[in-house]
Write an enzyme that holds these catalytic residues in place. Structure first.
Site, PDB file in Angstrom:
ATOM      1  N   CYS A   1       1.172  -0.962   0.248  1.00 46.39           N
ATOM      2  CA  CYS A   1       0.116   0.092  -0.045  1.00 46.39           C
ATOM      3  C   CYS A   1       0.558   1.226   0.166  1.00 46.39           C
ATOM      4  O   CYS A   1      -0.091   2.447  -0.291  1.00 46.39           O
ATOM      5  CB  CYS A   1      -0.842   0.275   1.113  1.00 46.39           C
ATOM      6  SG  CYS A   1      -1.867  -1.733   0.336  1.00 46.39           S
TER       7      CYS A   1
ATOM      8  N   HIS B   1      -3.250   7.438   3.472  1.00 46.20           N
ATOM      9  CA  HIS B   1      -3.589   5.662   3.258  1.00 46.20           C
ATOM     10  C   HIS B   1      -5.131   4.948   3.674  1.00 46.20           C
ATOM     11  O   HIS B   1      -5.116   5.481   4.860  1.00 46.20           O
ATOM     12  CB  HIS B   1      -2.534   4.542   3.649  1.00 46.20           C
ATOM     13  CG  HIS B   1      -2.961   3.371   3.106  1.00 46.20           C
ATOM     14  ND1 HIS B   1      -3.716   3.114   1.560  1.00 46.20           N
ATOM     15  CD2 HIS B   1      -2.433   1.825   3.287  1.00 46.20           C
ATOM     16  CE1 HIS B   1      -4.057   1.921   1.636  1.00 46.20           C
ATOM     17  NE2 HIS B   1      -3.433   1.314   2.408  1.00 46.20           N
TER      18      HIS B   1
ATOM     19  N   ASN C   1     -10.524   0.559   0.642  1.00 46.06           N
ATOM     20  CA  ASN C   1      -8.658   0.685   0.649  1.00 46.06           C
ATOM     21  C   ASN C   1      -8.601   0.008  -1.199  1.00 46.06           C
ATOM     22  O   ASN C   1      -8.229  -1.228  -1.215  1.00 46.06           O
ATOM     23  CB  ASN C   1      -7.903  -0.690   1.579  1.00 46.06           C
ATOM     24  CG  ASN C   1      -6.564  -0.757   1.875  1.00 46.06           C
ATOM     25  OD1 ASN C   1      -6.080  -0.100   0.245  1.00 46.06           O
ATOM     26  ND2 ASN C   1      -5.871  -1.118   2.125  1.00 46.06           N
TER      27      ASN C   1
END
Length: 336
Positions: free
Chosen positions: A116, A256, A286
């Site tokens: 990520c 994030h 996500n």
């Protein structure tokens, strides 16, 4: 000599049309809207549908919008890096496929996989090419089709992820704007907590690995959560201290979008208000490599020249980091 910096001069984005809501998900697996919202903070996520559609299709759509908005011709681009966890295929690079689909012929490109944190890593790498003077127009894409590796029988992971892509254009500037600093870290000890068990050289695909459902995301949620809260908050606070940034002088945190509680914990450690934090996890989930640039894409018209922005991420590897940007243009003046 005047220092050359790499500044973001435009943003493009793309999310698929199909919306997978919590209500629909609860009919697929034993979960509920209340359970997901309480623990993760996601209401819905976008899913790329269609046979033969992959990450490059979303990345190419984001790049086309970026080229249009910045009045950049494909032949002017001399580099394209794609942060990605779900490439179209192991080779060639998804960056090359995106370049082909957008008629970018004079650029070299490659993929970067840091979980990520992929976009942060790719953005930092791209900035070095610009700062060196060797490249003038560099595109950084963050794109992932996470639905391709999500096990929709696993109630612990399937509510988390969605699909999307966004891209930024980096260009050289001599003023005090652009990418001011980056702090990137990794610790491979964390790899046991978040990975894909099969499909690589250690465990190539077989009937057995497929039957064992080992080509999906494997995550030990509690361990990942503890690391993410600590590391993402630490590196963000360290960046503020290093550059004398206070809660009053920081305009935006771009975190994030993995879990609302991680985002809130990071903001709290930094001492900033919720209004200073870009949050779209409730709509997109996500999207891994795409979360940070998708935020910039959505908030672009609110960004002002000179804004102090910190981007922060945590991902599989483990990887984590923060980038300090001074925004280079008034977003509301971009022609749509």
């Amino acid at each position: 000599m005047t220092k050359i910096r790499a500044a973001i001069t435009g943003v493009g984005g793309f999310v698929p049309e199909y919306i997978l809501s919590n209500d629909e998900l609860s009919r697929m697996v034993d979960t509920s809207d209340e359970w997901i919202m309480t623990r993760i903070g996601i209401k819905e996520r976008r899913i790329l549908k269609g046979e033969g559609k992959g990450t490059s299709d979303m990345g190419a759509a984001a790049v086309r919008e970026l080229l249009r908005k910045t009045n950049t011709k494909p032949e002017e681009v001399d580099m394209l890096i794609c942060g990605v966890v779900t490439p179209d295929m192991l080779f060639p690079a998804t960056a090359n496929i995106i370049a082909d689909k957008t008629d970018i012929r004079n650029a070299f490109g490659y993929d970067m996989n840091a979980g990520c944190s992929s976009f942060l890593y790719a953005l930092t790498a791209a900035s070095k090419f610009v700062e060196s003077g060797s490249h003038k127009k560099v595109i950084v894409v963050g794109a992932d089709k996470m639905s391709s590796i999500v096990d929709y029988t696993d109630r612990a992971t399937c509510p988390i992820f969605g699909d999307g892509a966004a891209a930024v254009l980096l260009e050289p500037v001599e003023e005090e704007y652009g990418l001011m600093d980056a702090m990137l870290q990794s610790d491979g000890v964390g790899r046991i907590h978040l990975h894909q068990k099969a499909g690589g050289s250690v465990k190539p695909p077989t009937h057995e690995t497929i039957d064992a459902r080992e080509h999906y995301i494997y995550q030990e949620g509690q361990a990942v959560f503890k690391w993410a809260v600590s590391k993402m908050a630490d590196v963000s606070v360290d960046m503020m201290k290093k550059h004398g940034i206070t809660a009053e002088t920081l305009n935006w945190l771009v975190p994030h979008q993995a879990n609302m509680r991680i985002i809130e914990a990071t903001a709290q450690r930094m001492g900033i208000k919720r209004e200073q934090v870009m949050i779209n996890i409730q709509r997109y989930g996500n999207t891994t490599s795409a979360t940070l640039p998708l935020c910039l894409w959505e908030w672009e018209n609110q960004l002002r020249k000179g804004d102090n922005i910190i981007l922060a991420a945590f991902g599989a590897g483990f990887t984590w980091g923060a980038v300090y940007l001074k925004w280079a243009y008034d977003g509301d003046k971009v022609a749509e």
